[in-house]
Design a protein around this motif. Structure first.
Motif, mmCIF file in Angstrom:
data_model
loop_
_atom_site.group_PDB
_atom_site.id
_atom_site.type_symbol
_atom_site.label_atom_id
_atom_site.label_comp_id
_atom_site.label_asym_id
_atom_site.label_seq_id
_atom_site.Cartn_x
_atom_site.Cartn_y
_atom_site.Cartn_z
ATOM 1 N N ILE A 74 0.838 -1.196 0.000
ATOM 2 C CA ILE A 74 0.000 0.000 0.000
ATOM 3 C C ILE A 74 0.874 1.247 0.000
ATOM 4 C CG2 ILE A 74 -1.679 1.339 1.349
ATOM 5 C CD1 ILE A 74 -2.812 -1.354 2.333
ATOM 6 N N ASN A 75 1.940 1.198 0.776
ATOM 7 C CA ASN A 75 2.876 2.315 0.852
ATOM 8 C C ASN A 75 3.531 2.566 -0.505
ATOM 9 O OD1 ASN A 75 4.480 4.214 2.553
ATOM 10 N ND2 ASN A 75 6.171 2.909 1.912
ATOM 11 N N ILE A 76 4.003 1.496 -1.138
ATOM 12 C CA ILE A 76 4.655 1.628 -2.435
ATOM 13 C C ILE A 76 3.670 2.103 -3.498
ATOM 14 C CG2 ILE A 76 5.665 0.262 -4.312
ATOM 15 C CD1 ILE A 76 7.134 -1.344 -2.153
ATOM 16 N N ALA A 77 2.429 1.588 -3.424
ATOM 17 C CA ALA A 77 1.424 1.954 -4.429
ATOM 18 C C ALA A 77 1.091 3.435 -4.385
ATOM 19 C CB ALA A 77 0.157 1.126 -4.220
ATOM 20 N N ASP A 78 1.304 4.069 -3.233
ATOM 21 C CA ASP A 78 1.003 5.500 -3.141
ATOM 22 C C ASP A 78 1.870 6.319 -4.082
ATOM 23 O OD1 ASP A 78 -0.531 7.610 -1.412
ATOM 24 O OD2 ASP A 78 1.528 8.347 -1.519
ATOM 25 N N GLU A 79 3.044 5.798 -4.434
ATOM 26 C CA GLU A 79 3.906 6.505 -5.380
ATOM 27 C C GLU A 79 3.239 6.665 -6.740
ATOM 28 O OE1 GLU A 79 7.901 5.099 -5.750
ATOM 29 O OE2 GLU A 79 7.946 4.380 -3.690
ATOM 30 N N LEU A 80 2.300 5.765 -7.054
ATOM 31 C CA LEU A 80 1.646 5.818 -8.361
ATOM 32 C C LEU A 80 0.741 7.036 -8.493
ATOM 33 C CD1 LEU A 80 0.762 2.030 -8.750
ATOM 34 C CD2 LEU A 80 2.744 3.259 -9.644
ATOM 35 N N ASN A 81 0.487 7.731 -7.372
ATOM 36 C CA ASN A 81 -0.293 8.970 -7.428
ATOM 37 C C ASN A 81 0.522 10.139 -7.953
ATOM 38 O OD1 ASN A 81 -2.846 8.055 -6.226
ATOM 39 N ND2 ASN A 81 -1.622 7.730 -4.382
ATOM 40 N N GLY A 82 1.802 9.932 -8.138
ATOM 41 C CA GLY A 82 2.666 10.991 -8.655
ATOM 42 C C GLY A 82 3.757 11.339 -7.667
ATOM 43 N N VAL A 83 3.379 11.946 -6.545
ATOM 44 C CA VAL A 83 4.320 12.306 -5.498
ATOM 45 C C VAL A 83 3.929 11.549 -4.234
ATOM 46 C CG1 VAL A 83 5.276 14.168 -4.096
ATOM 47 C CG2 VAL A 83 4.693 14.588 -6.494
ATOM 48 N N TYR A 84 4.869 10.817 -3.665
ATOM 49 C CA TYR A 84 4.576 10.031 -2.472
ATOM 50 C C TYR A 84 4.219 10.931 -1.295
ATOM 51 C CZ TYR A 84 5.376 7.183 1.677
ATOM 52 O OH TYR A 84 5.243 6.555 2.888
ATOM 53 N N ASN A 85 3.170 10.525 -0.560
ATOM 54 C CA ASN A 85 2.721 11.264 0.619
ATOM 55 C C ASN A 85 2.547 10.269 1.753
ATOM 56 O OD1 ASN A 85 0.648 12.325 2.549
ATOM 57 N ND2 ASN A 85 0.804 14.135 1.248
ATOM 58 N N GLN A 86 3.425 10.333 2.754
ATOM 59 C CA GLN A 86 3.397 9.335 3.820
ATOM 60 C C GLN A 86 2.099 9.395 4.621
ATOM 61 O OE1 GLN A 86 6.256 9.632 7.079
ATOM 62 N NE2 GLN A 86 6.458 7.403 7.075
ATOM 63 N N GLU A 87 1.615 10.585 4.887
ATOM 64 C CA GLU A 87 0.367 10.718 5.653
ATOM 65 C C GLU A 87 -0.785 10.044 4.916
ATOM 66 O OE1 GLU A 87 -2.556 14.214 7.517
ATOM 67 O OE2 GLU A 87 -0.608 14.745 6.642
ATOM 68 N N ARG A 88 -0.843 10.236 3.614
ATOM 69 C CA ARG A 88 -1.898 9.613 2.807
ATOM 70 C C ARG A 88 -1.741 8.088 2.807
ATOM 71 N NH1 ARG A 88 -1.617 11.973 -2.846
ATOM 72 N NH2 ARG A 88 0.268 10.691 -2.943
ATOM 73 N N ALA A 89 -0.494 7.616 2.694
ATOM 74 C CA ALA A 89 -0.246 6.175 2.695
ATOM 75 C C ALA A 89 -0.656 5.551 4.025
ATOM 76 C CB ALA A 89 1.226 5.901 2.410
ATOM 77 N N MET A 90 -0.283 6.184 5.130
ATOM 78 C CA MET A 90 -0.631 5.650 6.446
ATOM 79 C C MET A 90 -2.144 5.595 6.624
ATOM 80 S SD MET A 90 2.195 4.866 8.090
ATOM 81 C CE MET A 90 2.222 5.078 9.870
#
Length: 365
Positions: free
Chosen positions: A292-308
């Protein structure tokens, strides 16, 4: 192995054999199912005994990623890659860049990331040749080490399993036996300690055990003794297959919830613990935080708060698994597969309907 028969049995889509003589690259990319989206799964580097063993591992792991991604609610299919070689001495820039070119040739059908035997720095080398790679170093602006996010997901999943077993997800004063205290499990122990759980730990690495004892006041036991510990929750966070004929009779825990992959040595062990009334959090559902954390990168810019925040869905996903298990009186490992398959079937059917409509419009023209 009868390759096509093997692939037909679980309906694999594609197998890619990658070879580069000058760099020594020998790799296999397996794509199991892209119903939900491009296949996402890490690249493992291992000293396989035979080429057939490497191919079988890639195929098996790719199928596992299909189910993990589907159960996690991601719009991603399942794939995996393996590189044959010793990660301690066989790596080179040329090898990973050659591998990156093979990934690029698939035009986005497969997206890779780090796995056993590979690192963020290896992903940086692959990234020189393709954008279809996640988990590069934080210097490159991506998610970096997924361990803390994976640990958070395990913690939430353990609380869900406790809710199913004890009627409350409060872990305070619960005794939790943690097998293995590596990167993921150490962070998990931080969460558990902060909530007031009592920790019993083991690891073949004595330094890792001492670190957990010093930081959390954990009780240390020998590796073979962890199964005999009087505890509420057994948390396998090291090797797979620790739920087997030898260990099941020893377990006193009412919950099994940990980060290890392939925790059941065989499916019938899932049946045995179900019959004993043990609540088992299926591994690919509870340990999905990393993907799930890695997949957040597919949104363009990784956002840790969004991933968590997305990882919080693991709690609800497991509660759904336990609901299916209770309603249908089936082991949770079967319930998890059913949940994942229902989502894939729904999307697949929706796709057929769309294609059928498009075709009828063209026919009318």
């Amino acid at each position: 192995m009868e390759l096509f028969s093997y692939m037909e049995e679980d309906d694999y889509e594609q197998l890619v054999i990658c070879q580069d003589k000058s760099s020594g690259l020998k790799a296999i990319i397996a794509i199991h199912d892209t119903t939900l989206g491009p296949a996402l799964g890490g690249t493992r580097m291992w000293t396989y005994n035979t080429e057939s063993e490497a191919i079988e591992d890639a195929l098996r792991l790719a199928k596992g990623m299909t189910y993990k991604n589907a159960a996690a609610g991601l719009n991603l299919g399942g794939g995996k890659a393996v590189i044959i070689g010793d990660p301690r001495k066989d790596k080179s820039e040329a090898m990973f860049r050659a591998f990156g070119r093979y990934i690029q040739s698939l035009n986005g059908r497969y997206i890779t990331a780090e796995d056993v035997g590979t690192t963020e720095q290896d992903m940086d080398l692959i990234h020189m040749e393709t954008n279809y790679v996640n988990g590069t170093s934080t210097v490159a602006g991506s998610s970096g080490d997924p361990s803390p996010v994976t640990a958070y997901g395990i913690y939430l999943g353990m609380k869900a399993a406790a809710n199913a077993a004890f009627g409350s997800d409060i872990l305070r004063d619960k005794t939790i036996a943690v097998q293995g205290v590596g990167h993921v499990a150490y962070t998990l122990c931080e969460y558990l300690h902060d909530e007031g759980a009592r920790l019993v730990v083991t690891d073949i690495n004595e330094a890792a055990v001492k670190r957990a004892v010093d930081a959390f006041g954990a009780v240390a036991v020998e590796p073979d003794d962890i199964y005999d510990v009087e505890c509420d929750i057994y948390s396998p966070c090291a090797l797979g297959a620790t739920i087997n004929d030898d260990t099941i009779p020893k377990l006193t825990a009412k919950v099994i919830a940990g980060s290890a992959n392939n925790q059941l040595k065989a499916n019938h062990h899932g049946d045995l613990i179900h019959n004993k009334g043990i609540i088992y959090a299926p591994d690919y559902v509870i340990n999905a935080g990393g993907v799930i954390n890695i997949a957040d990168e597919l949104n363009g810019v990784y956002n840790q708060e969004r991933a968590m925040k997305k990882v919080q869905a693991i709690y609800d996903n497991l509660m759904r698994v336990f609901e299916i298990s209770n309603n249908d009186n089936i082991p949770t490992y079967i319930a998890a597969d059913r949940m994942a398959e229902e989502r894939m079937t729904a999307i697949k059917n929706a796709g057929k309907q769309f294609l059928s409509t498009e075709k009828s419009v063209l026919t009318n023209k």
